[in-house]
Design an enzyme around this catalytic site. Sequence first.
Site, PDB file in Angstrom:
ATOM      1  N   HIS A 124       0.876  -1.171   0.000  1.00 36.82           N
ATOM      2  CA  HIS A 124       0.000   0.000   0.000  1.00 36.82           C
ATOM      3  C   HIS A 124       0.916   1.223   0.000  1.00 36.82           C
ATOM      4  O   HIS A 124       1.997   1.195   0.595  1.00 36.82           O
ATOM      5  CB  HIS A 124      -0.823   0.132   1.284  1.00 36.82           C
ATOM      6  CG  HIS A 124      -1.735  -0.997   1.621  1.00 36.82           C
ATOM      7  ND1 HIS A 124      -1.330  -2.106   2.291  1.00 36.82           N
ATOM      8  CD2 HIS A 124      -3.076  -1.136   1.430  1.00 36.82           C
ATOM      9  CE1 HIS A 124      -2.368  -2.902   2.489  1.00 36.82           C
ATOM     10  NE2 HIS A 124      -3.433  -2.351   1.975  1.00 36.82           N
ATOM     11  N   ASP A 127       2.169   2.025   3.436  1.00 36.00           N
ATOM     12  CA  ASP A 127       3.105   1.089   4.103  1.00 36.00           C
ATOM     13  C   ASP A 127       4.530   1.535   3.873  1.00 36.00           C
ATOM     14  O   ASP A 127       5.388   1.400   4.730  1.00 36.00           O
ATOM     15  CB  ASP A 127       3.072  -0.323   3.489  1.00 36.00           C
ATOM     16  CG  ASP A 127       1.716  -0.917   3.416  1.00 36.00           C
ATOM     17  OD1 ASP A 127       0.896  -0.578   4.265  1.00 36.00           O
ATOM     18  OD2 ASP A 127       1.497  -1.731   2.494  1.00 36.00           O
TER      19      ASP A 127
HETATM   20  C1  XUL Z   1      -7.330  -6.625   4.655  1.00 29.93           C
HETATM   21  C2  XUL Z   1      -6.586  -7.022   3.451  1.00 29.93           C
HETATM   22  C3  XUL Z   1      -5.767  -5.958   2.830  1.00 29.93           C
HETATM   23  C4  XUL Z   1      -5.745  -5.979   1.346  1.00 29.93           C
HETATM   24  C5  XUL Z   1      -5.013  -4.823   0.720  1.00 29.93           C
HETATM   25  O1  XUL Z   1      -8.074  -7.634   5.213  1.00 29.93           O
HETATM   26  O2  XUL Z   1      -6.614  -8.153   3.042  1.00 29.93           O
HETATM   27  O3  XUL Z   1      -4.485  -6.059   3.350  1.00 29.93           O
HETATM   28  O4  XUL Z   1      -5.168  -7.146   0.868  1.00 29.93           O
HETATM   29  O5  XUL Z   1      -5.531  -3.599   1.101  1.00 29.93           O
END
Ligand code: XUL
Length: 462
Positions: A124, A127
């Site tokens: 993300h 992150d």
């Molecule tokens: C949350 C989840 C996230 C997504 C990306 O449950 O799985 O980490 O994969 O936003």
Amino acid sequence: MASDTKQYDDQPLNEKVCEMSKLVTAAFPDIEKICYEGPQSDNPLAFRWYDPEEMVEGKTMKEHLRFTVCYWHTFRATGADPFGGGTMIRPWDDGTESVENARNRARVAFEFFEKLDVPFYAFHDRDVAPEGKSLSETNANLDAVVDVLEEEQNRSGVKLLWGTANMFSHPRFMHGAATSCNVDVFTYAAAQVKKALEVTHRLGGENYVFWGGREGYQSIYNTDMKRELDHLAQFFHMAVDYANEIGFTGQFLIEPKPKEPTKHQYDSDAAACLNFLRAYDLMDHFKLNIETNHATLAGHSMMHELEYAGMQGGLGSIDANTGDLLLGWDTDQFPTDYYLTTQTMLVLLKYGLAPGGVNFDAKVRRESFEPLDLFYAHIGGMDAFARGLKIAAAIRADQAIENLITDRYSSWDSALGQRIENGSMGLKELEATMLKQGECSGNKSGRQELLENIVNRYMDKA
Ligand code: XUL
Ligand code: CO
């Protein structure tokens, strides 16, 4: 690779880290590249099943599995839970939200990817880089870290499976992002996705994921569901348009999840997502990123979700993890169950995975706080998937399940079955047929127990 912490230091380490560094002196000082040693090996830092170059169904394991480390769990998870703070020892991390620390951490991450021999990572935006005081400062922070990611990708050959925007952690997203009741939040989210798409494109990301972290509701009393879903669709269309504008050709993915953090998430399962995509004319642009623990939270098996998406041309990628039978929430554990990985691979072999991958959206337990545990966790997950791949391929080679399914549906291969399937029969014709015949021919056994035994047999031999 050298394993001296110094190689990561743009800035002197602060005191706290120096103290922690006495416990574990560098990023991964004692760990060499993880290699395949075969099933007889009892080396906990070797693969027993994952041999990247082994051929299965005409492709290497590496090509089939496209293993991916996720940045958020592996490099940002602290081990905090609702009852207590972080536990993780991460000696390379000075615990601050500085850009320098983020850049150092990125280099450590690539050491980890290389030592683990994974071809991909995923992240993300938030992150990898800290938020600044304004959107432009935040974007500049992201660019400063993306410079390192790009450099490290070029140096190591590790690639980006997908990028995504975190539009759920910051308090501004309390009501959602694209589905927020506050138009400014929608606008902020749009700007954030624009930037995340640019960055993903710059890094050669093969996919772009939307997980609707707070795209749902806590109370239906205060929610205009129709308006929120219309906004969500508009948002996705904007992303598609912008991707075309900048030449990003990666696959867009939606990640279904039924709840957590909201009580109801709009992308609740594969069926809900596909219905949404069809209703809003987005089927040509999106596929699904199916996550194991999300499937089980939705009351489905992973195999069900994969098959449901796959049969409609909507299977894009997977987030590999597992829940806990005794806990009802999203525990995001590393997958080690061969039945789960075999079932997953049976479907993935059928429909194909690329440009998706097997992304370990999984975190080590709070009690597994040492850097070494990150290796054990991923090695276990990778081996479980490699074993599942081999078992699934063996089952497929012998058509051991397929033959029973073909037989079970064989009545549909008759002249009657074919006429129904090709659409040339209606209720009147079917009534005439059954009036003439009088009663149905006998049913066949479902053979469920035999099938379960067959799967066990391949577990023993593959
Ligand atoms: C949350 C989840 C996230 C997504 C990306 O449950 O799985 O980490 O994969 O936003
Ligand atoms: Co996920």
